[in-house]
Design a protein around this motif. Structure first.
Motif, PDB file in Angstrom:
ATOM      1  N   ALA A  14      -5.939   9.453 -10.518  1.00 40.59           N
ATOM      2  CA  ALA A  14      -6.798  10.600 -10.836  1.00 40.59           C
ATOM      3  C   ALA A  14      -7.599  11.047  -9.609  1.00 40.59           C
ATOM      4  O   ALA A  14      -7.786  12.249  -9.371  1.00 40.59           O
ATOM      5  CB  ALA A  14      -7.739  10.251 -11.985  1.00 40.59           C
ATOM      6  N   GLU A  15      -8.074  10.076  -8.839  1.00 43.33           N
ATOM      7  CA  GLU A  15      -8.836  10.428  -7.630  1.00 43.33           C
ATOM      8  C   GLU A  15      -7.933  11.074  -6.587  1.00 43.33           C
ATOM      9  O   GLU A  15      -8.341  12.012  -5.892  1.00 43.33           O
ATOM     10  CB  GLU A  15      -9.502   9.168  -7.060  1.00 43.33           C
ATOM     11  N   LEU A  16      -6.720  10.587  -6.473  1.00 40.39           N
ATOM     12  CA  LEU A  16      -5.767  11.188  -5.537  1.00 40.39           C
ATOM     13  C   LEU A  16      -5.432  12.604  -5.997  1.00 40.39           C
ATOM     14  O   LEU A  16      -5.331  13.520  -5.176  1.00 40.39           O
ATOM     15  CB  LEU A  16      -4.503  10.328  -5.461  1.00 40.39           C
ATOM     16  N   GLU A  76       3.819  10.067  -7.324  1.00 41.82           N
ATOM     17  CA  GLU A  76       4.824  10.368  -8.354  1.00 41.82           C
ATOM     18  C   GLU A  76       4.149  10.616  -9.700  1.00 41.82           C
ATOM     19  O   GLU A  76       4.552  11.499 -10.462  1.00 41.82           O
ATOM     20  CB  GLU A  76       5.827   9.217  -8.457  1.00 41.82           C
ATOM     21  N   ALA A  77       3.093   9.846  -9.958  1.00 37.66           N
ATOM     22  CA  ALA A  77       2.408   9.958 -11.260  1.00 37.66           C
ATOM     23  C   ALA A  77       1.623  11.255 -11.402  1.00 37.66           C
ATOM     24  O   ALA A  77       1.381  11.710 -12.521  1.00 37.66           O
ATOM     25  CB  ALA A  77       1.467   8.763 -11.446  1.00 37.66           C
ATOM     26  N   ILE A  78       1.211  11.844 -10.277  1.00 37.04           N
ATOM     27  CA  ILE A  78       0.347  13.031 -10.384  1.00 37.04           C
ATOM     28  C   ILE A  78       1.095  14.332 -10.147  1.00 37.04           C
ATOM     29  O   ILE A  78       0.479  15.381 -10.017  1.00 37.04           O
ATOM     30  CB  ILE A  78      -0.864  12.947  -9.428  1.00 37.04           C
ATOM     31  N   GLY A  79       2.417  14.270 -10.087  1.00 36.34           N
ATOM     32  CA  GLY A  79       3.165  15.520 -10.014  1.00 36.34           C
ATOM     33  C   GLY A  79       4.068  15.690  -8.816  1.00 36.34           C
ATOM     34  O   GLY A  79       4.679  16.742  -8.654  1.00 36.34           O
ATOM     35  N   PHE A  80       4.170  14.645  -7.979  1.00 35.81           N
ATOM     36  CA  PHE A  80       5.023  14.768  -6.794  1.00 35.81           C
ATOM     37  C   PHE A  80       6.298  13.932  -6.919  1.00 35.81           C
ATOM     38  O   PHE A  80       6.875  13.518  -5.918  1.00 35.81           O
ATOM     39  CB  PHE A  80       4.240  14.327  -5.549  1.00 35.81           C
ATOM     40  N   ALA A 139       0.832  -1.203   0.000  1.00 35.97           N
ATOM     41  CA  ALA A 139       0.000   0.000   0.000  1.00 35.97           C
ATOM     42  C   ALA A 139       0.869   1.256   0.000  1.00 35.97           C
ATOM     43  O   ALA A 139       0.574   2.225  -0.703  1.00 35.97           O
ATOM     44  CB  ALA A 139      -0.933  -0.013   1.204  1.00 35.97           C
ATOM     45  N   ARG A 140       1.943   1.238   0.781  1.00 28.46           N
ATOM     46  CA  ARG A 140       2.826   2.414   0.811  1.00 28.46           C
ATOM     47  C   ARG A 140       3.444   2.649  -0.563  1.00 28.46           C
ATOM     48  O   ARG A 140       3.528   3.777  -1.048  1.00 28.46           O
ATOM     49  CB  ARG A 140       3.941   2.234   1.852  1.00 28.46           C
ATOM     50  N   MET A 141       3.868   1.565  -1.192  1.00 31.62           N
ATOM     51  CA  MET A 141       4.469   1.680  -2.523  1.00 31.62           C
ATOM     52  C   MET A 141       3.452   2.191  -3.528  1.00 31.62           C
ATOM     53  O   MET A 141       3.759   3.052  -4.356  1.00 31.62           O
ATOM     54  CB  MET A 141       5.002   0.300  -2.957  1.00 31.62           C
ATOM     55  N   PHE A 142       2.218   1.690  -3.437  1.00 34.65           N
ATOM     56  CA  PHE A 142       1.180   2.108  -4.369  1.00 34.65           C
ATOM     57  C   PHE A 142       0.889   3.604  -4.216  1.00 34.65           C
ATOM     58  O   PHE A 142       0.772   4.335  -5.198  1.00 34.65           O
ATOM     59  CB  PHE A 142      -0.097   1.287  -4.150  1.00 34.65           C
ATOM     60  N   VAL A 143       0.772   4.064  -2.991  1.00 33.15           N
ATOM     61  CA  VAL A 143       0.507   5.493  -2.755  1.00 33.15           C
ATOM     62  C   VAL A 143       1.646   6.335  -3.319  1.00 33.15           C
ATOM     63  O   VAL A 143       1.418   7.352  -3.979  1.00 33.15           O
ATOM     64  CB  VAL A 143       0.302   5.774  -1.248  1.00 33.15           C
TER      65      VAL A 143
END
Lengths: 126, 152
Positions: A113-115, A23-27, A14-18
């Protein structure tokens, strides 16, 4: 501006997924730290406050709700935005967490996208 | 089979695998045969509001493929602990998503921690449901049994 993020979850996956979603959304350039439960998160935050906390709700030792309460009651930490991730659909609990100061509650499974939608207010200055 | 349960479990499985693995899944047209492949199983118990269990079986290659993408590691560097943790997370998420959709919004639920293997009592359960899925990363099967299935 979000430069550092603490991810709290007792599951490696879960930590890796978050982190991957963030990373994918701009961080991608943010500094990530992790903790496996709320107690470890508080210890980490005391030494190294971050710009954003994303925490699972259900964890051993100290769960996400207790962590949120501790953060919001600390003069040093109370301004850190906290997002909660929950695997149990419970609208009443989601309202309760929002009233306690969570910036949002995401139900698993969630997409990048939801995140992104949840964190958009914090990204407008990224 | 209860069409409503079928719809909810299919959606839960699809949403979970698609969000975690960015891979599409869809209901299989025929039962999956695991006899020629290594498979791995996990289950958890549903404790409230009804008793029951939800389980999952998949090939080792399916879970390894997802792990490779998620952990950004080649298969040989992925530990069995990481694979187990990933499978636990998947069944936990599918169960949560399924029950959130299948139960009334004012009813909360409680799950056990995931455990290795399938529920040994399931196979005696005449109401046991088996749902097979095909996907880009491979195939998997979900199992549901107990009061949970009767009462939803």
């Amino acid at each position: 501006m979000i430069n550092s993020i603490l991810i709290v979850d007792d599951s490696d996956t879960a930590r890796m997924f978050v982190q991957r979603c963030l990373e994918a959304i701009g961080f991608a350039e943010a500094e990530f730290t992790t903790a496996t439960d709320g107690k470890e998160a508080i210890t980490s935050l005391k030494e190294n406050p971050v710009d954003l906390v994303i925490s699972d709700l259900t964890m051993p030792n100290m769960d996400g709700e207790q962590l949120l309460k501790r953060i919001k009651s600390s003069p040093k930490l109370c301004d850190i935005p906290v997002a909660i991730i929950s695997s149990a659909g419970n609208p009443a609990k989601e309202i309760e967490l929002s009233n306690m100061g969570a910036v949002g509650v995401l139900a698993k499974p969630f997409s990048p996208a939801e995140l992104y939608q949840l964190l958009l207010p914090f990204m407008e200055t990224q | 089979m209860n069409e409503r349960i079928l719809e909810h479990i299919q959606l839960a499985a699809a949403k979970t695998i698609e969000s975690m693995a960015f891979a599409e899944v869809y209901p299989a047209e025929k039962a999956i045969d695991y006899s020629n492949s290594d498979s791995i199983t996990v289950h958890l118990e549903v404790l409230e509001p009804y008793n029951g269990s939800l389980g999952m079986r998949c090939s080792s290659s399916f879970i390894t493929s997802i792990a490779e993408n998620l952990f950004a590691l080649p298969a040989q560097e992925i530990t069995s602990k990481q694979l187990t943790d990933l499978l636990n997370e998947i069944i936990n998420t599918i169960a949560g998503s399924f029950l959130s959709a299948a139960l009334p919004s004012d009813v909360s639920f409680k799950l056990s921690l995931p455990m290795p293997g399938l529920d040994e009592n399931q196979h005696d359960d005449l109401n046991m449901c088996v749902w097979d899925f095909n996907g880009e990363e491979g195939d998997f099967t979900l199992y549901g049994a107990g009061e949970l299935i009767e009462k939803l």
